[in-house]
Structure formats: C-alpha cells, structure tokens
Design an enzyme around this catalytic site. Structure first.
Site, PDB file in Angstrom:
ATOM      1  CD  GLN A  58      -1.091   0.040   3.736  1.00  0.00           C
ATOM      2  OE1 GLN A  58      -1.539  -1.073   4.045  1.00  0.00           O
ATOM      3  NE2 GLN A  58      -1.379   1.139   4.408  1.00  0.00           N
ATOM      4  CB  CYS A  83      -4.528  -1.113   5.527  1.00  0.00           C
ATOM      5  SG  CYS A  83      -5.532  -0.234   6.772  1.00  0.00           S
ATOM      6  CG  HIS A 122      -2.666  -2.499   9.358  1.00  0.00           C
ATOM      7  ND1 HIS A 122      -2.561  -1.728   8.217  1.00  0.00           N
ATOM      8  CD2 HIS A 122      -2.071  -3.690   9.061  1.00  0.00           C
ATOM      9  CE1 HIS A 122      -1.912  -2.414   7.287  1.00  0.00           C
ATOM     10  NE2 HIS A 122      -1.619  -3.603   7.767  1.00  0.00           N
ATOM     11  CG  ASN A 173       0.518  -6.406   6.692  1.00  0.00           C
ATOM     12  OD1 ASN A 173      -0.327  -5.564   6.401  1.00  0.00           O
ATOM     13  ND2 ASN A 173       1.369  -6.221   7.685  1.00  0.00           N
TER      14      ASN A 173
END
Length: 331
Positions: free
Chosen positions: A134, A140, A272, A298
């Site tokens: 990102q 996110c 997040h 992630n």
C-alpha cells in the site's frame, strides 16, 4: 595500577570505536537494501538516531527469542528509521461513522455442529494473489477488501483476477481514501458498483479523482456482506467460505515482526486492516503446550514478515482481531 586503568580505558575506547564502525556499516547496508535517501543531513542524522534505537530494541528482543522467552523474532525492516511515536501513530482505520458499524451490517454465526478442520490455508487453493504494498497511502482497508473479493471470486469462478484498490481509494465515498476506511463498508460498495481490474485502474499510492468506468467493472453476485463475532465464528467462516478481513492494532512490535507466532504487545483498538487466509496450531516446546495461530496476509510488501505474511496467536483476541472481522457471501 595506573597501567591497569589505562588498559581498561583503552579497551573501552576500542570497543566503542568498533561498535561505531559496525553500526556505520549496518546503517549503510540497511539504507541500500531499502533504498532510503534523505533530503538533508539533519534529516539523516535524525533518522539514524531513530534507527539505532530500533536496532537496540530488535537486538534485545531477539536475544529473548534465542532464550525461548518469546515466540517471534523482529527485524530491521523498512520501518526501522521511524521513532516509536511515529510507529504508534500509524492508523489506516477510519473513525468516521465507526460506532454504527455493527448496528448497520448483518451478523453471521456458523452452526456449532460444524467441526473445524485442524488447519486451513487458502494459499494452497491458488486463489490468493501475491502480496501487495500500500506504500505511504493509508489504504489498508482497500487492500484487505480487494484481497477477500479476489479470492472469493476465484473460488467460485476458478479464475484469479487482480482487482483495483485504487478504485476504492478514489471512488468509495463511505470511506476516507488514503486517510483510512473500514473494510465492511467497502464490501457494501462492491455490492452496488462492482470492481475494475487492477490493470485497468492502477494503484498510485495517492487519492485522485474517481475514474471508475461501469462498463469495465466486474459485477459479482453477492448475496450479502456481514460481520463475524468471536474467533470461533471467524474460523468457521474462513474454513467454509474463504478468507476474511479483520482489523488489528498494528503496534510497534507488530511492525517490526520477522517470523514466528506474534504474541507481542498491542492494544485492542484496531489501526490496520489485514486478511486472514488460514489458521493452524503449533507445539510450543518451552511451555509444553499447543498454541493456536492465524495466518494473515498484510499489505506492506513481501519484504515485511514472512514474505508479506505473519502468524498471530489465536483465540486470545490478540490486538483486537475480533472487533472488525467481516466477509461476504458469493452466490
């Protein structure tokens, strides 16, 4: 006696010089590896000081790991030149209208008669896209949403298609672009508009004017999107239907994660969004017991963690992982 004192002082000086040279070499190598460049000498000096503080934190933590006192390792990754305050202030979960999340979105509970398989890993289905990055944009929430949609679509259609995070950043007015968002609300956006392919609406790491083209969007037969309460429901949904989005507190310890099962310090306030793609259990020799974990994907690139993935302790609501769990049903 004077000679002994002289030799002691000389030894200390030699150790300090050697340590300084070692850190200079480490600093230079780290900057090269992560392509770090600083505008001014003052900025570099400031970042070097923060980097050294991180270096000592990582070394101390990993010494505990070697002694079996912690279950995961840290590393000097691309966050290493940030201060503790900067790492703790990172947040890509929007607070706007957050209080109404669970009252406006359906809840889903799976049958208690369903027996969970001992392990699940949707990466084995070949329906999980590569780890993405990102960058500096607080998107996110868009990456977590898109990742779930990509896999769910692949499970149904047998085709893995990369979709556009940039469309959400630019066009989803219920969220806040690079200033954060909530995946569950982005899932609602999908049900109304669909999603363009990544190649047709490329990620730019910043928010711009919406360039959505309805004729180019993939439309999905979504029956509903929902939130999941509790880790048992999360595991059931994951095993039966596919990956889910969750919010976690991406604490300083989490940002410096390298490998192992993360059990570090964090709060229950999500900052997040990530994707859970699997779960499992591992035997802990030190404690003589099994430890359950989630496998998360992630959006910080493959240089973070275990090639972009991490294991997080399960069934303890670590980092508030149960507070924003959500997914979607494809027909």
């Amino acid at each position: 006696m004077h000679l002994d004192k002289y030799l002691l002082v000389l030894s200390a000086v030699i150790i300090c010089v050697s340590s300084s040279r070692f850190l200079n070499q480490e600093w230079s190598s780290w900057k090269t590896k992560y392509e770090k460049k600083y505008v001014t000498s003052y900025d570099e000096a400031f970042r070097r000081q923060a980097w050294e503080a991180t270096w000592h934190k990582v070394q101390n933590h990993n010494q505990k790991y070697e002694k079996g006192l912690t279950k995961y390792r840290m590393e000097m990754n691309h966050f290493a030149d940030m201060t503790t305050e900067e790492r703790n202030s990172r947040n890509c979960i929007s607070n706007r209208k957050k209080s109404t999340l669970k009252s406006n979105i359906p809840l889903k509970a799976h049958s208690k008669d369903f027996h969970l398989p001992p392990t699940v890993d949707w990466r084995e289905s070949k329906c999980v896209t590569n780890v993405k990055n990102q960058g500096l944009c607080g998107s996110c929430w868009a990456f977590a949403t898109v990742g779930v949609i990509e896999t769910q679509n692949c499970i149904k259609s047998k085709q893995l298609v990369e979709l556009s995070e940039q469309q959400f950043v630019d066009c989803d007015s219920t969220n806040d672009g690079c200033c954060g968002g909530i995946p569950a609300k982005a899932l609602d956006y999908v049900t109304h508009y669909g999603v363009m392919k990544a190649k047709d609406y490329e990620y730019s790491e910043k928010q711009s004017a919406c360039m959505f083209k309805n004729d180019d969007a993939l439309k999905f037969n979504v029956s509903k999107f929902y939130v999941l309460l509790g880790e048992e429901n999360m595991a059931s949904s994951l095993a039966l239907d596919g990956p889910i989005t969750v919010g976690i507190d991406a604490s300083e310890d989490f940002q410096l994660y390298k490998d192992g099962i993360f059990t570090g310090e964090c709060t229950e306030q999500p900052t997040h969004a990530v994707i859970i793609v699997g779960y499992g259990t591992e035997y802990d020799k030190e404690e003589g017991a099994e430890i359950d974990y989630w496998i998360i994907k992630n959006s910080w690139g493959e240089s973070w963690g275990e090639k972009g993935y991490a294991k997080m302790q399960r069934n303890v609501n670590l980092c508030g992982i149960t507070s924003m769990a959500a997914s979607v049903d494809f027909v």
